[in-house]
Every structure is written in C-alpha cells, then in structure tokens.
Design a protein around this motif. Structure first.
Motif, PDB file in Angstrom:
ATOM      1  N   GLU A  64      -6.945  -1.841  -3.372  1.00 51.79           N
ATOM      2  CA  GLU A  64      -5.181  -0.455  -3.035  1.00 51.79           C
ATOM      3  C   GLU A  64      -4.173  -0.788  -3.009  1.00 51.79           C
ATOM      4  OE1 GLU A  64      -6.861   1.690  -0.156  1.00 51.79           O
ATOM      5  OE2 GLU A  64      -9.644   2.676  -1.757  1.00 51.79           O
ATOM      6  N   ARG A  65      -3.281  -0.737  -3.889  1.00 53.74           N
ATOM      7  CA  ARG A  65      -1.929  -1.348  -3.803  1.00 53.74           C
ATOM      8  C   ARG A  65      -1.576  -0.948  -2.672  1.00 53.74           C
ATOM      9  NH1 ARG A  65       0.762  -4.781  -6.240  1.00 53.74           N
ATOM     10  NH2 ARG A  65      -0.595  -4.855  -8.013  1.00 53.74           N
ATOM     11  N   PRO A  66      -1.172   1.076  -2.086  1.00 55.35           N
ATOM     12  CA  PRO A  66      -1.121   1.644  -1.666  1.00 55.35           C
ATOM     13  C   PRO A  66      -1.010   0.744   0.208  1.00 55.35           C
ATOM     14  CG  PRO A  66      -1.195   3.274  -2.774  1.00 55.35           C
ATOM     15  CD  PRO A  66      -1.982   1.746  -3.619  1.00 55.35           C
ATOM     16  N   ALA A  67      -2.378   0.435  -0.209  1.00 62.43           N
ATOM     17  CA  ALA A  67      -2.832   0.255   1.526  1.00 62.43           C
ATOM     18  C   ALA A  67      -2.250  -1.184   1.794  1.00 62.43           C
ATOM     19  CB  ALA A  67      -3.876   0.215   1.796  1.00 62.43           C
ATOM     20  N   LEU A  68      -1.998  -1.896   0.087  1.00 57.98           N
ATOM     21  CA  LEU A  68      -1.502  -3.161   0.252  1.00 57.98           C
ATOM     22  C   LEU A  68       0.400  -3.399   0.537  1.00 57.98           C
ATOM     23  CD1 LEU A  68      -2.057  -6.383  -0.330  1.00 57.98           C
ATOM     24  CD2 LEU A  68      -2.130  -5.874  -2.490  1.00 57.98           C
ATOM     25  N   LYS A  69       0.891  -2.706   0.399  1.00 55.24           N
ATOM     26  CA  LYS A  69       2.088  -2.436   0.990  1.00 55.24           C
ATOM     27  C   LYS A  69       2.456  -1.931   2.283  1.00 55.24           C
ATOM     28  CE  LYS A  69       4.682  -3.484  -3.039  1.00 55.24           C
ATOM     29  NZ  LYS A  69       4.768  -4.361  -3.095  1.00 55.24           N
ATOM     30  N   ALA A  70       1.592  -0.767   1.934  1.00 51.36           N
ATOM     31  CA  ALA A  70       1.548  -0.557   3.604  1.00 51.36           C
ATOM     32  C   ALA A  70       1.532  -1.401   4.974  1.00 51.36           C
ATOM     33  CB  ALA A  70       0.640   1.037   4.358  1.00 51.36           C
ATOM     34  N   LEU A  71       0.640  -2.477   4.681  1.00 51.33           N
ATOM     35  CA  LEU A  71      -0.338  -3.852   5.209  1.00 51.33           C
ATOM     36  C   LEU A  71       1.457  -4.907   5.037  1.00 51.33           C
ATOM     37  CD1 LEU A  71      -2.031  -4.994   7.258  1.00 51.33           C
ATOM     38  CD2 LEU A  71      -3.164  -6.451   5.187  1.00 51.33           C
ATOM     39  N   GLU A  72       1.451  -4.466   4.619  1.00 50.99           N
ATOM     40  CA  GLU A  72       2.956  -5.858   4.245  1.00 50.99           C
ATOM     41  C   GLU A  72       4.022  -5.621   4.471  1.00 50.99           C
ATOM     42  OE1 GLU A  72       4.655  -7.265  -0.034  1.00 50.99           O
ATOM     43  OE2 GLU A  72       2.821  -6.819  -1.097  1.00 50.99           O
ATOM     44  N   HIS A  73       4.056  -4.094   5.344  1.00 51.24           N
ATOM     45  CA  HIS A  73       5.530  -3.498   6.109  1.00 51.24           C
ATOM     46  C   HIS A  73       5.222  -3.676   7.250  1.00 51.24           C
ATOM     47  CE1 HIS A  73       8.925  -0.943   7.082  1.00 51.24           C
ATOM     48  NE2 HIS A  73       7.621  -0.121   7.954  1.00 51.24           N
ATOM     49  N   LEU A  74       4.493  -3.617   7.001  1.00 55.20           N
ATOM     50  CA  LEU A  74       4.036  -3.874   9.576  1.00 55.20           C
ATOM     51  C   LEU A  74       3.666  -5.073   9.292  1.00 55.20           C
ATOM     52  CD1 LEU A  74       0.701  -0.920   9.473  1.00 55.20           C
ATOM     53  CD2 LEU A  74       2.595  -1.048  10.640  1.00 55.20           C
ATOM     54  N   LEU A  75       3.380  -6.103   8.747  1.00 57.25           N
ATOM     55  CA  LEU A  75       3.380  -7.352   9.038  1.00 57.25           C
ATOM     56  C   LEU A  75       4.764  -8.154   8.855  1.00 57.25           C
ATOM     57  CD1 LEU A  75      -0.263  -8.900   7.132  1.00 57.25           C
ATOM     58  CD2 LEU A  75       0.354  -8.447   9.477  1.00 57.25           C
ATOM     59  N   SER A  76       5.441  -7.715   8.535  1.00 58.18           N
ATOM     60  CA  SER A  76       7.074  -7.722   7.890  1.00 58.18           C
ATOM     61  C   SER A  76       7.660  -7.872   9.284  1.00 58.18           C
ATOM     62  CB  SER A  76       7.688  -7.464   7.155  1.00 58.18           C
ATOM     63  OG  SER A  76       8.134  -6.009   7.235  1.00 58.18           O
ATOM     64  N   GLN A  77       7.427  -7.466  10.087  1.00 68.36           N
ATOM     65  CA  GLN A  77       7.926  -6.518  11.341  1.00 68.36           C
ATOM     66  C   GLN A  77       7.362  -8.410  12.645  1.00 68.36           C
ATOM     67  OE1 GLN A  77       7.353  -2.187  12.869  1.00 68.36           O
ATOM     68  NE2 GLN A  77       7.328  -2.164  10.529  1.00 68.36           N
ATOM     69  N   PHE A 133      -5.354 -11.084   5.581  1.00 69.10           N
ATOM     70  CA  PHE A 133      -6.263  -9.940   6.114  1.00 69.10           C
ATOM     71  C   PHE A 133      -7.262  -9.231   4.277  1.00 69.10           C
ATOM     72  CE2 PHE A 133      -2.958 -11.011   8.259  1.00 69.10           C
ATOM     73  CZ  PHE A 133      -2.818  -9.552   9.492  1.00 69.10           C
ATOM     74  N   LEU A 134      -8.462  -9.404   4.284  1.00 64.89           N
ATOM     75  CA  LEU A 134      -9.204  -8.825   3.356  1.00 64.89           C
ATOM     76  C   LEU A 134      -9.161  -7.969   3.821  1.00 64.89           C
ATOM     77  CD1 LEU A 134     -10.364 -10.431   0.642  1.00 64.89           C
ATOM     78  CD2 LEU A 134     -12.406 -11.080   2.784  1.00 64.89           C
ATOM     79  N   ASP A 135      -9.545  -6.992   2.493  1.00 68.98           N
ATOM     80  CA  ASP A 135     -10.207  -5.996   2.400  1.00 68.98           C
ATOM     81  C   ASP A 135     -11.768  -6.001   2.169  1.00 68.98           C
ATOM     82  OD1 ASP A 135     -11.238  -2.984   2.014  1.00 68.98           O
ATOM     83  OD2 ASP A 135     -11.095  -2.414  -0.016  1.00 68.98           O
ATOM     84  N   ILE A 136     -12.969  -4.658   2.286  1.00 71.72           N
ATOM     85  CA  ILE A 136     -14.107  -5.695   2.064  1.00 71.72           C
ATOM     86  C   ILE A 136     -14.621  -4.617   0.730  1.00 71.72           C
ATOM     87  CG2 ILE A 136     -16.431  -5.062   3.045  1.00 71.72           C
ATOM     88  CD1 ILE A 136     -15.544  -5.663   5.897  1.00 71.72           C
ATOM     89  N   ILE A 172     -11.790 -12.959  12.950  1.00 66.60           N
ATOM     90  CA  ILE A 172     -10.892 -13.137  13.806  1.00 66.60           C
ATOM     91  C   ILE A 172     -10.443 -11.717  14.540  1.00 66.60           C
ATOM     92  CG2 ILE A 172      -9.115 -13.627  13.499  1.00 66.60           C
ATOM     93  CD1 ILE A 172      -8.306 -15.183  15.705  1.00 66.60           C
ATOM     94  N   ASP A 173     -11.625 -10.609  13.261  1.00 67.01           N
ATOM     95  CA  ASP A 173     -10.551  -9.175  13.463  1.00 67.01           C
ATOM     96  C   ASP A 173     -11.086  -8.378  12.927  1.00 67.01           C
ATOM     97  OD1 ASP A 173      -9.961  -6.989  15.063  1.00 67.01           O
ATOM     98  OD2 ASP A 173      -8.367  -7.728  15.319  1.00 67.01           O
ATOM     99  N   TYR A 174     -11.796  -7.015  13.227  1.00 65.23           N
ATOM    100  CA  TYR A 174     -11.850  -6.239  12.347  1.00 65.23           C
ATOM    101  C   TYR A 174     -10.954  -4.644  12.127  1.00 65.23           C
ATOM    102  CZ  TYR A 174     -15.830  -3.510   9.720  1.00 65.23           C
ATOM    103  OH  TYR A 174     -16.308  -2.525   9.130  1.00 65.23           O
ATOM    104  N   VAL A 175      -9.798  -4.420  11.689  1.00 65.50           N
ATOM    105  CA  VAL A 175      -9.530  -3.318  11.511  1.00 65.50           C
ATOM    106  C   VAL A 175      -9.878  -2.234  10.811  1.00 65.50           C
ATOM    107  CG1 VAL A 175      -6.949  -3.070  11.644  1.00 65.50           C
ATOM    108  CG2 VAL A 175      -7.773  -5.645  12.290  1.00 65.50           C
ATOM    109  N   MET A 176      -9.782  -1.118  11.488  1.00 63.00           N
ATOM    110  CA  MET A 176      -9.922   0.523  10.340  1.00 63.00           C
ATOM    111  C   MET A 176      -8.616   0.873   9.906  1.00 63.00           C
ATOM    112  SD  MET A 176     -13.488  -0.040  10.942  1.00 63.00           S
ATOM    113  CE  MET A 176     -13.390   2.377  10.242  1.00 63.00           C
ATOM    114  N   LYS A 177      -9.001   1.575   8.806  1.00 61.46           N
ATOM    115  CA  LYS A 177      -7.962   1.937   7.594  1.00 61.46           C
ATOM    116  C   LYS A 177      -7.357   3.097   8.487  1.00 61.46           C
ATOM    117  CE  LYS A 177      -8.299  -1.009   3.884  1.00 61.46           C
ATOM    118  NZ  LYS A 177      -8.391  -0.605   1.747  1.00 61.46           N
TER     119      LYS A 177
END
Length: 388
Positions: free
Chosen positions: A10-23, A52-55, A97-102
């Motif tokens: 999902e490209r929107p989810a990808l872009k959101a994660l990119e934005h957070l990690l850029s910080q 960072f990997l979607d399941i 190493i971690d399991y993060v919920m959307k």
C-alpha cells in the motif's frame, strides 16, 4: 547510521512510514518498495541493516519473505508493520526485532528506534566483521602479498598480523548459514582466536601459540578444543579440522590456508578415526601440495579416476565408491561391510576396476598411482560453501 529498506504493497502506508522515519537522524532510507523483488535485489546488493516489512501482501507473505532474507543474510534486523495481530507468534519465530501495528504512530516508532539503537553497536561490529572477512578472503586469492600494505590494512580492521599465528581450516561445507555464523561468533569470543567464513568452510587464526617449540602438539590440542566447540553447532554434520604447517611469515598466508583446507578435505575422506589432522601427518600430501595445479595431474586423473567415473555413468555401476573404500579399508571384507554388500560382489567390482584401468590394485605401483590420482581428484573438486 542504520540503512533501512521499506516494503508495503500500500503506497500511502509506505509514504507515511517514510515520513516518520525521516525524522530520525540515525536512520537512512535506502529504498521504499511496493515490489518485493526490487527490494530483495537492493537487500542483496546493498549494505542494508534494517527492513520494515508488511506481512499481508497480495503476492507474497511477509513472514515467508523474512525467512528467505534471513537465509541470505541473518544480520538484517526485521520490523514487521501490519494491521493484523494474529501474525505476532510467526514474527517471533523468524526473530523479528519488533511488531508494529498500523497506523504507525511517532510514539510507537520511538520505542522501535530506541531498541534498534541499543543494537547498533552489535550491528557495527557485524559490519566490521564483514570487512574483515572480505579482506582475509582477498588475501587468500593473492599469490603475492605485500606484507607492509597487508599489515596496515589489517591494523585498520582490527586484525593483528604483527603477532605469529597458527592457521586452521574447519569443515563442514554443510551446516546452515546461521550455525556457521553462531560458531564464528562463539570462537572469536575466546581469547586469542579469530575466525571467518571462506568460500569452502571456516578459516581460523590461533594467536595463543607464542613459541615455535612443540607447535604441532600445541596446535593439535587447540584444534581438538575447537572441534569440541564446533560439534555443538553442527550436530548433524561430521566436523573436520585441518592444520597448516607453522610459518610466521605473512607472505605464506594463502599457501597456509590451502595446506589447512586440503588437509581437512583429505582427512574427511581418508582418516575416519580422526576429526583433527595436521598437514605434516598427511603422508604424501606435503609432496602433492607442490604439484596439484600441474597440468600433468589433470592427465593422470583423466586416465585413472576419469575412466572409472565414465564407466559408472554409462553402465549405472558403483565402481568409484567401491574403489574409494578399497583404499580406505584394510580388507575387502571391511569394504563389503561398509557398503552393505556381499563379499563376492566386492571381489567382482575389484576385478572390474582392474579391467577398466588395466592396473592391479594389489601392486604397489598400481595402488600408489591410484592413491595419488584419488587425492588430487579430491583437492580439485572441493565444494563451495552452501549459503542456506
């Protein structure tokens, strides 16, 4: 700096994660992908620490992708990012190493990055370890080593070439990648030892022997201890250690490795009673070592071992393994017991071998020629290390 790859269909989810990690200043995004094959290509070719990997993706399941990646590189840390809770146990089993919920929040990602930061020192050590491995394997490929340049480069990588060392080589060529990595980590935690993965097994430097007196006996004793450690990591595989002739000169680094490797290869075939074998105890191997790459050796193999292999291929027979066992055992009855066939069958096969070769296996000259050919054949057909 942690180099990260992001994968989500999902490209929107990808872009959101990119934005957070850029910080996060300690995270560099090496690539973001909706196509897993493109991500795998970058992971294979790039220096990637973190994924960072979607399941739940349409074409491939993230858990299976993680298993595939870990088979290639067990050092990559994986963080699963998903909208589903039911995969948490599977994620644990692949050592995520971690399991993060959307949807991913900044606060939740903070704890992930903190956890990764605590592991960053270990990641840096692994990166240095890979640099050391690459450097040592480059030395193995060199016929001429510039000692001064090698000393300087080794020192930058934390390798001490100013101190004499013994050289060992450990089979198995089998055993999975994770087992080899774990064994190497264990051995380098022992004072005075360094280990790395070579194209055919594991190379080991032993700095604990500080005197040229009784080096062979000390090397054999240390190698037995190393073998005992290795047995715990390769329980299903025969573990063999070959030991090179002691020589403190760095110029002989590649030659000593070949000695240790060849000794282990021959011991694995011919010395069933011993898991530790020294180059100086390997009968005619010190002599053959000078001639293994001679073109005449290929001709010797072709007119001896080659004939038997070709006969087996055309007639679906087992003359080659029978010939091996005739050399490895003291009597034809022992050969029959080893191969689980009748004694008369072994007698018939022996006669067939002699007929194909035109050589008597009872004669000194015949056994010597075939023994030399068999040894050289083994050394020319050493399997590459499995990446599984």
């Amino acid at each position: 700096m942690l180099r990260a790859v992001l994968v989500d269909d999902e490209r929107p989810a990808l872009k959101a994660l990119e934005h957070l990690l850029s910080q996060y200043p300690n995270v560099e995004i090496a690539g973001s992908f909706t196509d897993i094959e493109k991500a795998l290509k970058l992971i294979k070719n790039g220096n990637i620490h973190l994924l960072f990997l979607d399941i739940d993706m349409p074409k491939q399941n993230g858990i299976e992708i993680a298993k595939k990646i870990h088979r290639q590189n067990s050092n990559i840390e994986i963080v699963f990012v998903t909208a589903y809770q039911q995969f948490a146990l599977d994620a644990f089993e692949v050592k995520a190493i971690d399991y993060v919920m959307k949807p991913v929040s900044k606060k939740r990602l903070d704890s992930t990055i903190e956890r990764l930061a605590r592991n960053s020192q270990a990641i840096n050590c692994l990166a240095v370890g890979q640099s050391q491995t690459d450097f040592l394997n480059q030395l193995l490929a060199k016929t001429n080593i510039d000692p001064e340049a090698a000393f300087l480069q080794a020192a930058e990588l934390g390798i001490n070439f100013a101190k004499p060392f013994s050289m060992y080589f450990l089979l198995p060529a089998g055993g999975n990648k994770q087992a080899r990595t774990s064994f190497i980590s264990k051995l380098i935690s022992e004072p005075g030892f360094m280990a790395w993965e070579t194209p055919h097994g594991i190379g080991i430097l032993d700095y604990t022997i500080t005197t040229p007196n009784n080096t062979k006996e000390l090397e054999l004793a240390n190698a037995k201890n190393i073998k005992a450690i290795a047995a715990g990591y390769f329980p299903e595989t025969k573990v063999i250690l070959g030991i090179a002739e002691y020589n403190p000169n760095l110029e002989s680094f590649a030659d000593r490795y070949v000695q240790a490797r060849n000794t282990a290869v021959i011991a694995a075939r011919m010395v069933a009673h011993s898991a530790v074998y020294h180059f100086l105890d390997s009968c005619f191997l010190p002599v053959l070592d000078q001639y293994i790459n001679n073109h005449n050796c290929d001709a010797l193999i072709d007119r001896t071992i080659g004939k038997i292999l070709e006969y087996d291929r055309l007639n679906s027979t087992d003359l080659f393994p029978t010939m091996e066992q005739i050399f490895f055992n003291n009597s034809l009855q022992e050969v029959a017991n080893t191969l689980f066939v009748h004694y008369k069958t072994i007698t018939f096969r022996k006669q067939s071998i002699e007929k194909v070769l035109g050589i008597s296996l009872n004669s000194f000259s015949g056994r010597t020629m075939l023994g030399v050919a068999l040894t050289i054949y083994y050394l020319k057909n050493i399997p590459a290390l499995s990446c599984d």
